[in-house]
Design a protein around this motif. Structure first.
Motif, PDB file in Angstrom:
ATOM      1  N   GLY A   1      -7.983  24.128  -3.104  1.00 56.49           N
ATOM      2  CA  GLY A   1      -8.488  24.179  -4.464  1.00 56.49           C
ATOM      3  C   GLY A   1      -9.157  22.861  -4.826  1.00 56.49           C
ATOM      4  O   GLY A   1      -9.210  21.917  -4.026  1.00 56.49           O
ATOM      5  N   LEU A   2      -9.655  22.808  -6.062  1.00 58.43           N
ATOM      6  CA  LEU A   2     -10.379  21.629  -6.519  1.00 58.43           C
ATOM      7  C   LEU A   2      -9.822  21.221  -7.879  1.00 58.43           C
ATOM      8  O   LEU A   2      -9.718  22.044  -8.799  1.00 58.43           O
ATOM      9  CB  LEU A   2     -11.880  21.935  -6.646  1.00 58.43           C
ATOM     10  CG  LEU A   2     -12.796  20.788  -7.053  1.00 58.43           C
ATOM     11  CD1 LEU A   2     -12.795  19.685  -5.992  1.00 58.43           C
ATOM     12  CD2 LEU A   2     -14.221  21.305  -7.275  1.00 58.43           C
ATOM     13  N   GLY A   3      -9.449  19.945  -8.020  1.00 60.10           N
ATOM     14  CA  GLY A   3      -8.975  19.419  -9.284  1.00 60.10           C
ATOM     15  C   GLY A   3     -10.019  18.493  -9.872  1.00 60.10           C
ATOM     16  O   GLY A   3     -10.419  17.523  -9.216  1.00 60.10           O
ATOM     17  N   ILE A   4     -10.495  18.783 -11.090  1.00 59.89           N
ATOM     18  CA  ILE A   4     -11.569  18.006 -11.717  1.00 59.89           C
ATOM     19  C   ILE A   4     -11.045  17.379 -13.003  1.00 59.89           C
ATOM     20  O   ILE A   4     -10.465  18.066 -13.855  1.00 59.89           O
ATOM     21  CB  ILE A   4     -12.791  18.898 -12.025  1.00 59.89           C
ATOM     22  CG1 ILE A   4     -13.315  19.553 -10.737  1.00 59.89           C
ATOM     23  CG2 ILE A   4     -13.888  18.100 -12.712  1.00 59.89           C
ATOM     24  CD1 ILE A   4     -14.487  20.492 -10.956  1.00 59.89           C
TER      25      ILE A   4
ATOM     26  N   ALA B   1     -10.252  28.218 -13.552  1.00 64.17           N
ATOM     27  CA  ALA B   1     -11.105  29.159 -12.821  1.00 64.17           C
ATOM     28  C   ALA B   1     -10.423  29.525 -11.507  1.00 64.17           C
ATOM     29  O   ALA B   1      -9.582  28.790 -10.998  1.00 64.17           O
ATOM     30  CB  ALA B   1     -12.478  28.552 -12.560  1.00 64.17           C
ATOM     31  N   GLY B   2     -10.807  30.678 -10.956  1.00 63.88           N
ATOM     32  CA  GLY B   2     -10.233  31.112  -9.683  1.00 63.88           C
ATOM     33  C   GLY B   2      -8.739  31.368  -9.750  1.00 63.88           C
ATOM     34  O   GLY B   2      -8.014  31.087  -8.802  1.00 63.88           O
ATOM     35  N   LYS B   3      -8.275  31.929 -10.893  1.00 62.04           N
ATOM     36  CA  LYS B   3      -6.832  32.093 -11.105  1.00 62.04           C
ATOM     37  C   LYS B   3      -6.184  33.026 -10.097  1.00 62.04           C
ATOM     38  O   LYS B   3      -4.981  32.910  -9.833  1.00 62.04           O
ATOM     39  CB  LYS B   3      -6.590  32.602 -12.527  1.00 62.04           C
ATOM     40  CG  LYS B   3      -6.991  31.589 -13.603  1.00 62.04           C
ATOM     41  CD  LYS B   3      -6.706  32.119 -15.002  1.00 62.04           C
ATOM     42  CE  LYS B   3      -7.113  31.084 -16.058  1.00 62.04           C
ATOM     43  NZ  LYS B   3      -6.849  31.567 -17.433  1.00 62.04           N
TER      44      LYS B   3
ATOM     45  N   LEU C   1     -14.868  33.772  -5.748  1.00 61.51           N
ATOM     46  CA  LEU C   1     -14.251  33.348  -4.481  1.00 61.51           C
ATOM     47  C   LEU C   1     -12.720  33.292  -4.538  1.00 61.51           C
ATOM     48  O   LEU C   1     -12.072  33.094  -3.509  1.00 61.51           O
ATOM     49  CB  LEU C   1     -14.786  31.953  -4.106  1.00 61.51           C
ATOM     50  CG  LEU C   1     -16.289  31.834  -3.817  1.00 61.51           C
ATOM     51  CD1 LEU C   1     -16.671  30.360  -3.637  1.00 61.51           C
ATOM     52  CD2 LEU C   1     -16.664  32.630  -2.574  1.00 61.51           C
ATOM     53  N   HIS C   2     -12.179  33.479  -5.748  1.00 63.94           N
ATOM     54  CA  HIS C   2     -10.727  33.270  -5.940  1.00 63.94           C
ATOM     55  C   HIS C   2     -10.339  31.853  -5.500  1.00 63.94           C
ATOM     56  O   HIS C   2      -9.295  31.635  -4.872  1.00 63.94           O
ATOM     57  CB  HIS C   2      -9.891  34.297  -5.171  1.00 63.94           C
ATOM     58  CG  HIS C   2     -10.154  35.704  -5.575  1.00 63.94           C
ATOM     59  ND1 HIS C   2      -9.765  36.790  -4.817  1.00 63.94           N
ATOM     60  CD2 HIS C   2     -10.814  36.238  -6.653  1.00 63.94           C
ATOM     61  CE1 HIS C   2     -10.144  37.908  -5.397  1.00 63.94           C
ATOM     62  NE2 HIS C   2     -10.789  37.588  -6.530  1.00 63.94           N
ATOM     63  N   PHE C   3     -11.227  30.929  -5.850  1.00 64.64           N
ATOM     64  CA  PHE C   3     -11.024  29.537  -5.458  1.00 64.64           C
ATOM     65  C   PHE C   3     -10.535  28.770  -6.696  1.00 64.64           C
ATOM     66  O   PHE C   3     -11.280  28.627  -7.681  1.00 64.64           O
ATOM     67  CB  PHE C   3     -12.330  28.926  -4.941  1.00 64.64           C
ATOM     68  CG  PHE C   3     -12.175  27.540  -4.374  1.00 64.64           C
ATOM     69  CD1 PHE C   3     -11.765  27.361  -3.065  1.00 64.64           C
ATOM     70  CD2 PHE C   3     -12.435  26.405  -5.155  1.00 64.64           C
ATOM     71  CE1 PHE C   3     -11.621  26.089  -2.536  1.00 64.64           C
ATOM     72  CE2 PHE C   3     -12.287  25.138  -4.639  1.00 64.64           C
ATOM     73  CZ  PHE C   3     -11.877  24.979  -3.312  1.00 64.64           C
ATOM     74  N   PRO C   4      -9.317  28.256  -6.672  1.00 64.67           N
ATOM     75  CA  PRO C   4      -8.745  27.627  -7.862  1.00 64.67           C
ATOM     76  C   PRO C   4      -9.461  26.320  -8.243  1.00 64.67           C
ATOM     77  O   PRO C   4      -9.689  25.451  -7.390  1.00 64.67           O
ATOM     78  CB  PRO C   4      -7.300  27.344  -7.466  1.00 64.67           C
ATOM     79  CG  PRO C   4      -7.029  28.204  -6.275  1.00 64.67           C
ATOM     80  CD  PRO C   4      -8.338  28.324  -5.560  1.00 64.67           C
TER      81      PRO C   4
ATOM     82  N   LEU D   1     -20.968  23.638  -2.971  1.00 60.99           N
ATOM     83  CA  LEU D   1     -19.778  22.908  -2.504  1.00 60.99           C
ATOM     84  C   LEU D   1     -18.552  23.817  -2.492  1.00 60.99           C
ATOM     85  O   LEU D   1     -17.756  23.805  -1.541  1.00 60.99           O
ATOM     86  CB  LEU D   1     -19.537  21.689  -3.397  1.00 60.99           C
ATOM     87  CG  LEU D   1     -18.251  20.906  -3.134  1.00 60.99           C
ATOM     88  CD1 LEU D   1     -18.272  20.303  -1.731  1.00 60.99           C
ATOM     89  CD2 LEU D   1     -18.076  19.808  -4.181  1.00 60.99           C
ATOM     90  N   LEU D   2     -18.403  24.626  -3.555  1.00 61.22           N
ATOM     91  CA  LEU D   2     -17.266  25.545  -3.613  1.00 61.22           C
ATOM     92  C   LEU D   2     -17.278  26.506  -2.424  1.00 61.22           C
ATOM     93  O   LEU D   2     -16.239  26.808  -1.846  1.00 61.22           O
ATOM     94  CB  LEU D   2     -17.301  26.343  -4.920  1.00 61.22           C
ATOM     95  CG  LEU D   2     -17.039  25.570  -6.226  1.00 61.22           C
ATOM     96  CD1 LEU D   2     -17.020  26.533  -7.413  1.00 61.22           C
ATOM     97  CD2 LEU D   2     -15.730  24.807  -6.160  1.00 61.22           C
ATOM     98  N   ARG D   3     -18.481  26.991  -2.096  1.00 58.89           N
ATOM     99  CA  ARG D   3     -18.572  27.923  -0.968  1.00 58.89           C
ATOM    100  C   ARG D   3     -18.153  27.261   0.343  1.00 58.89           C
ATOM    101  O   ARG D   3     -17.450  27.855   1.164  1.00 58.89           O
ATOM    102  CB  ARG D   3     -20.001  28.459  -0.869  1.00 58.89           C
ATOM    103  CG  ARG D   3     -20.387  29.360  -2.033  1.00 58.89           C
ATOM    104  CD  ARG D   3     -21.871  29.662  -2.056  1.00 58.89           C
ATOM    105  NE  ARG D   3     -22.221  30.497  -3.207  1.00 58.89           N
ATOM    106  CZ  ARG D   3     -23.468  30.726  -3.607  1.00 58.89           C
ATOM    107  NH1 ARG D   3     -24.496  30.187  -2.921  1.00 58.89           N
ATOM    108  NH2 ARG D   3     -23.709  31.490  -4.662  1.00 58.89           N
TER     109      ARG D   3
END
Length: 532
Positions: A79-82, A21-23, A102-105, A68-70
């Protein structure tokens, strides 16, 4: 750390991860990495931080994950790694949609690797990248230093050092060449009292200078530094300063200026030789400089050679380059143990002195054979192109050096005039041509017709064949075997033809006068052929 998300995903084991997501945010910069244990970590997140999580803190509320992403995006997180599989088997759709907005990876982390494995991989990659960058910067700094201290800028460094010391100074090379001088001392004053110790006072009339030897670490003398202070008394601390200045100079002269110093000394020697050969200045000046450079020019009988590169129509830089390559080639690939050679580049030619290493001298054909080897050597042609060599007669005294040079130059001039195609031309070959070059055309034609008339009156084919045989015989100093070899016929055939020629022309090949007469005939024929 300073990696983009895209670069981070190219580092193993993150190569096993997927950007889910957010690529469009894959160009975000990762400055640090942290593990998220609680949802309120967003309040402590720094700009550029990449967070790794198992999704334990957000598994019950997808909407809280959206919030949280916001927050993370507002804080400038990278970015966030899950790691999926334990608490979430897949990302909730609302989370994916918000990350894309958000363009958030968001990266799906490989389950089989621990967070520490992935963090260490990123740290190691960053370390290697920084190390490579540092090496690149150091290399550039080295190149900049070399540029700043290159040969053309040597005087600038000397000037800077002189300004720091605050006194007039001079730098003299190991062979006595003046590299720099802001003092009132002349060259002979600077060169006198050659140093026998590393430092101390030297005097010239009422003047004095403090001299420090410029010694490399293996005790090699590179030259010396002379400082002319105006103070009557000099403090020990200032003498120490002079020594420090000498140490700096030694370092740079050894690693940066050595080639410049050697090239400068070689140019001085070549200029001195050129002035002697062309202008007739003192031979002693040149010999003294040569001795100062450790060159032994004369060990007995000697011959001189001028080497020129073909074609003649090259620009100066091309000719100079070819001469330098030829000089290096001949110095590194000697072909004879009986000859000692010294080579000097004088404008568009190379002037060589070949001196015998034997007390009785060297055979006259020794040098000829050596030059023929050079002329036919493919390595020589590769280095300097097609070469032509012009030799002098044998000399026994150093004072005949200029005479030998003039003979080489005359050999070149006459060889060009007579259109000789030989790669090695000796002075003896053109000596008669030099003497007779001003004889008129009519006199040459009349003399040739008179001597050769009995042959010329014969059948044209027969006459041409016999004259050719006679010419080759005379050119090879009366050697029947050599003439036969060049004519591609048996020596008995040459002998038979010579007997017929002797009867027709009424000449005796054992008489010097008759041989000289025939020598003059074929020399005149060559002159006449060139003038046609």
């Amino acid at each position: 750390m300073h990696l983009t998300i895209r670069e981070a995903l190219s580092i193993y084991p993150l190569t096993e991860a997927k950007l889910v997501a957010g690529k469009q945010g894959e160009s975000r910069i990762v400055k640090s990495v942290n593990v998220m244990d609680a949802p309120d970590i967003a309040d402590w997140t720094k700009s550029g931080e990449m967070l790794f999580t198992t999704a334990f803190a957000m598994k019950d509320s997808p909407q809280e994950t959206v919030n949280l992403l916001r927050k993370l995006n507002d804080r400038g997180a990278a970015g966030l790694g899950i790691k999926l599989g334990r608490f979430w088997t897949e990302l909730p759709q609302v989370v994916v949609e918000e990350a894309d907005r958000l363009h958030f990876p968001i990266i799906e982390m490989p389950f089989q690797f621990t967070f520490s494995d992935q963090m260490n991989a990123l740290f190691n990659a960053e370390y290697r990248r920084n190390t490579k960058l540092l090496q690149s910067v150091l290399e550039k700094q080295t190149r900049l230093m070399q540029f700043g201290l290159k040969q053309d800028n040597m005087a600038s460094m000397f000037q800077l050092l002189s300004n720091i010391l605050g006194y007039p100074m001079a730098v003299v090379g190991a062979r006595g060449q003046i590299l720099y001088n802001t003092s009132a001392w002349k060259q002979d004053q600077l060169a006198q009292n050659w140093p026998k110790r590393k430092c101390g006072w030297v005097y010239s009339n009422k003047d004095r200078a403090y001299r420090v030897g410029l010694y490399h670490q293996d005790d090699e003398l590179l030259g010396h530094l002379l400082i002319m202070p105006d103070a009557v008394l000099l403090a020990n601390v200032e003498e120490g300063l002079f020594q420090q200045a000498a140490d700096i100079l030694t370092f740079h002269m050894n690693y940066t200026f050595r080639s410049h110093v050697e090239a400068s000394a070689e140019r001085d020697l070549q200029n001195s030789l050129y002035r002697y050969l062309e202008k007739g200045t003192s031979l002693e000046e040149f010999l003294e400089q040569a001795e100062g450079r450790g060159l032994t020019l004369f060990t007995g009988a000697y011959q001189c050679v001028i080497s020129k590169s073909k074609p003649e129509g090259q620009v100066d830089e091309q000719r100079q380059g070819r001469m330098k390559r030829l000089k290096e080639y001949m110095e590194l690939h000697p072909k004879s143990n009986l000859l000692r050679a010294n080579h000097f580049i004088l404008k568009d030619l190379m002037f060589s002195i070949y001196s015998s290493t034997q007390a009785e001298g060297f055979p006259e054909d020794e040098l000829a054979q050596l030059l023929i080897k050079y002329a036919g050597d493919s390595g020589c042609r590769e280095e300097a192109g097609e070469m032509v060599f012009y030799t002098s007669a044998m000399k026994s005294k150093p004072t005949a050096l200029r005479e030998a040079y003039m003979e080489c130059m005359e050999t070149q001039r006459m060889a060009n005039k007579l259109e000789l195609s030989d790669r090695v031309v000796h002075y003896e070959t053109i000596e008669f041509a030099h003497l007779f070059q001003h004889v008129s055309v009519n006199m040459m034609e009349d003399y040739c017709a008179k001597v050769l008339r009995p042959l010329l009156e014969k059948d044209a084919e027969y006459s041409q064949e016999m004259i050719r045989t006679l010419e080759v015989f005379i050119r090879n100093d009366g050697q029947v075997s050599e003439a036969a070899k060049q004519l591609f016929i048996h020596r008995n055939t040459v002998t038979y033809r010579l007997e017929k020629i002797s009867d027709l022309l009424q000449v005796d090949f054992k008489k010097v006068n008759d041989l000289l007469k025939l020598k003059a005939v074929f020399l005149f024929r060559q002159f006449l052929h060139v003038r046609q």
